[in-house]
Design an enzyme around this catalytic site. Structure first.
Site, short mmCIF file in Angstrom:
data_model
loop_
_atom_site.label_atom_id
_atom_site.label_comp_id
_atom_site.label_asym_id
_atom_site.label_seq_id
_atom_site.Cartn_x
_atom_site.Cartn_y
_atom_site.Cartn_z
N GLN A 54 55.59 50.68 45.56
CA GLN A 54 55.22 49.44 46.26
C GLN A 54 56.09 48.32 45.77
O GLN A 54 56.30 48.17 44.56
CB GLN A 54 53.73 49.12 46.00
CG GLN A 54 53.25 47.86 46.69
CD GLN A 54 51.77 47.62 46.51
OE1 GLN A 54 50.96 48.57 46.50
NE2 GLN A 54 51.39 46.37 46.34
N ASP A 55 56.65 47.54 46.72
CA ASP A 55 57.42 46.33 46.39
C ASP A 55 56.59 45.12 46.78
O ASP A 55 55.98 45.11 47.87
CB ASP A 55 58.74 46.29 47.17
CG ASP A 55 59.84 47.12 46.51
OD1 ASP A 55 61.00 47.01 46.94
OD2 ASP A 55 59.52 47.88 45.57
N ARG B 186 49.99 32.94 37.57
CA ARG B 186 49.33 34.12 38.13
C ARG B 186 49.16 35.12 36.98
O ARG B 186 50.14 35.46 36.32
CB ARG B 186 50.17 34.74 39.26
CG ARG B 186 50.31 33.85 40.49
CD ARG B 186 51.15 34.51 41.54
NE ARG B 186 51.44 33.66 42.69
CZ ARG B 186 50.93 33.87 43.91
NH1 ARG B 186 50.07 34.88 44.11
NH2 ARG B 186 51.25 33.09 44.95
N HIS C 68 47.02 39.93 34.59
CA HIS C 68 46.38 41.00 35.35
C HIS C 68 46.85 42.39 34.92
O HIS C 68 47.98 42.58 34.47
CB HIS C 68 46.69 40.86 36.84
CG HIS C 68 46.31 39.54 37.42
ND1 HIS C 68 46.95 38.99 38.50
CD2 HIS C 68 45.35 38.63 37.07
CE1 HIS C 68 46.41 37.83 38.79
NE2 HIS C 68 45.44 37.58 37.93
N LYS D 179 55.71 47.82 36.19
CA LYS D 179 56.29 46.78 37.07
C LYS D 179 57.70 46.42 36.61
O LYS D 179 57.95 46.19 35.43
CB LYS D 179 55.42 45.52 37.03
CG LYS D 179 54.03 45.73 37.61
CD LYS D 179 53.12 44.57 37.36
CE LYS D 179 51.69 44.91 37.76
NZ LYS D 179 50.71 43.96 37.20
N HIS E 219 50.00 41.49 32.81
CA HIS E 219 51.21 40.76 33.25
C HIS E 219 50.81 39.45 33.91
O HIS E 219 49.80 39.37 34.62
CB HIS E 219 52.01 41.61 34.24
CG HIS E 219 53.16 40.85 34.84
ND1 HIS E 219 53.20 40.54 36.19
CD2 HIS E 219 54.26 40.31 34.28
CE1 HIS E 219 54.31 39.84 36.42
NE2 HIS E 219 54.97 39.70 35.28
N TYR F 62 58.77 42.17 42.78
CA TYR F 62 58.59 43.26 41.81
C TYR F 62 58.24 44.58 42.46
O TYR F 62 57.67 44.62 43.54
CB TYR F 62 57.56 42.88 40.74
CG TYR F 62 56.20 42.42 41.17
CD1 TYR F 62 56.03 41.21 41.83
CD2 TYR F 62 55.06 43.16 40.86
CE1 TYR F 62 54.77 40.75 42.17
CE2 TYR F 62 53.80 42.71 41.19
CZ TYR F 62 53.66 41.50 41.85
OH TYR F 62 52.40 41.05 42.20
N GLU G 88 41.06 46.30 39.61
CA GLU G 88 41.73 45.20 38.93
C GLU G 88 41.01 44.78 37.66
O GLU G 88 39.77 44.76 37.59
CB GLU G 88 41.82 43.98 39.88
CG GLU G 88 42.93 44.07 40.92
CD GLU G 88 43.11 42.74 41.64
OE1 GLU G 88 42.16 42.21 42.20
OE2 GLU G 88 44.25 42.22 41.60
N LYS H 206 40.98 30.64 41.83
CA LYS H 206 39.60 30.65 41.31
C LYS H 206 39.35 31.94 40.52
O LYS H 206 38.69 31.95 39.46
CB LYS H 206 38.60 30.55 42.47
CG LYS H 206 38.40 29.14 42.99
CD LYS H 206 37.29 29.08 44.01
CE LYS H 206 37.15 27.64 44.59
NZ LYS H 206 36.28 27.64 45.79
N LYS H 207 39.90 33.02 41.05
CA LYS H 207 39.72 34.34 40.41
C LYS H 207 40.31 34.30 38.99
O LYS H 207 39.67 34.74 38.03
CB LYS H 207 40.41 35.42 41.24
CG LYS H 207 40.28 36.82 40.68
CD LYS H 207 41.02 37.84 41.53
CE LYS H 207 42.52 37.79 41.29
NZ LYS H 207 43.28 38.87 41.95
N ASP H 208 41.52 33.76 38.87
CA ASP H 208 42.17 33.78 37.55
C ASP H 208 41.48 32.82 36.58
O ASP H 208 41.40 33.09 35.39
CB ASP H 208 43.66 33.44 37.69
CG ASP H 208 44.44 34.60 38.29
OD1 ASP H 208 43.84 35.67 38.50
OD2 ASP H 208 45.64 34.42 38.57
#
Ligand SMILES: Cc1cn([C@H]2C[C@H](O)[C@@H](COP(=O)(O)OP(=O)(O)O[C@H]3O[C@H](C)C(=O)[C@H](O)[C@H]3O)O2)c(=O)[nH]c1=O
Length: 184
Positions: free
Chosen positions: A46-47, A58, A61, A70, A117, A130, A141, A164-166
């Protein structure tokens, strides 16, 4: 491809050979034979491409059971990129390493499974690309808070702009062993 080890075994700083001429430049950002020679994965499934404005942070995670190796780089702007060792039995557990990735230095970081990361944008805007060795799985996650004092990342910008998640991610001390990345 210039390869530099970092204080975190397995995390490698890679700088591709840049072929400049009057038109601009050319570089190979990935080459399976080179990666094989370096003992790095040859298969990325996956890119990803994200764009963020200055101060956006960010991370930090990871995926718990389907860890993603990655290969990260910046094609416009600059970021401070960070890996944190979350392998429970690692001698460098909870240690972090950070470096500037930018359109100027063409630097790339390889971050293996088992690491969290994240990155912080230090230019007006940054395009972050990435390659991942496994697929995104939102049910899988995990993450830790960007400024967890136990980890102690020294970010360039003190006031991070977070999702908000982070902003709600836990401290490493609150993450149970089974919720850390599985190390195969
Ligand atoms: C990661 C990902 C996200 N998405 C969707 C899910 C959301 O609708 C949207 C934004 O997701 P999120 O806020 O999780 O994106 P980031 O904060 O950039 O997450 C990434 O941040 C750090 C730096 C990482 O290393 C991981 O690759 C990843 O966790 O994109 C997808 O469709 N596919 C994906 O692979």
């Amino acid at each position: 491809m210039e390869v530099k080890e970092t204080p975190l075994p397995g995390v490698l700083l890679l700088v591709p050979k840049v072929h400049g001429d009057s038109r601009g430049f050319f570089l190979e950002s990935f080459h399976a034979k080179t990666f094989s020679r370096l003992g790095l994965p040859q298969l990325f499934v996956q890119d990803n491409h994200s764009r963020s404005v200055r101060g956006v942070t960010r991370g930090l995670h990871y995926q718990k059971r389907h860890g993603q190796g990655k290969l990260v780089r910046v094609v416009r702007g600059s970021v401070f990129d960070v890996a944190v060792d979350l392998r429970p039995d690692s001698p460098t557990f909870s240690r972090w390493f950070g470096t500037t990735l930018s359109e100027e230095n063409h630097a790339m970081l390889y971050i293996p499974e088992g690491f969290a990361h994240g990155f912080q944008v230090t230019s007006e805007s940054a395009d972050f690309l990435y390659k991942c060795t496994d697929f995104y799985d939102p049910q899988d996650e995990g993450g830790i808070l960007w400024n967890d004092p136990e980890v102690g990342v020294v970010w360039p910008i003190a006031e991070a702009a977070l999702s908000k998640k982070d902003a709600a991610l836990p401290l490493l001390s609150a993450v149970s062993r089974e919720d850390l990345p599985r190390v195969v």
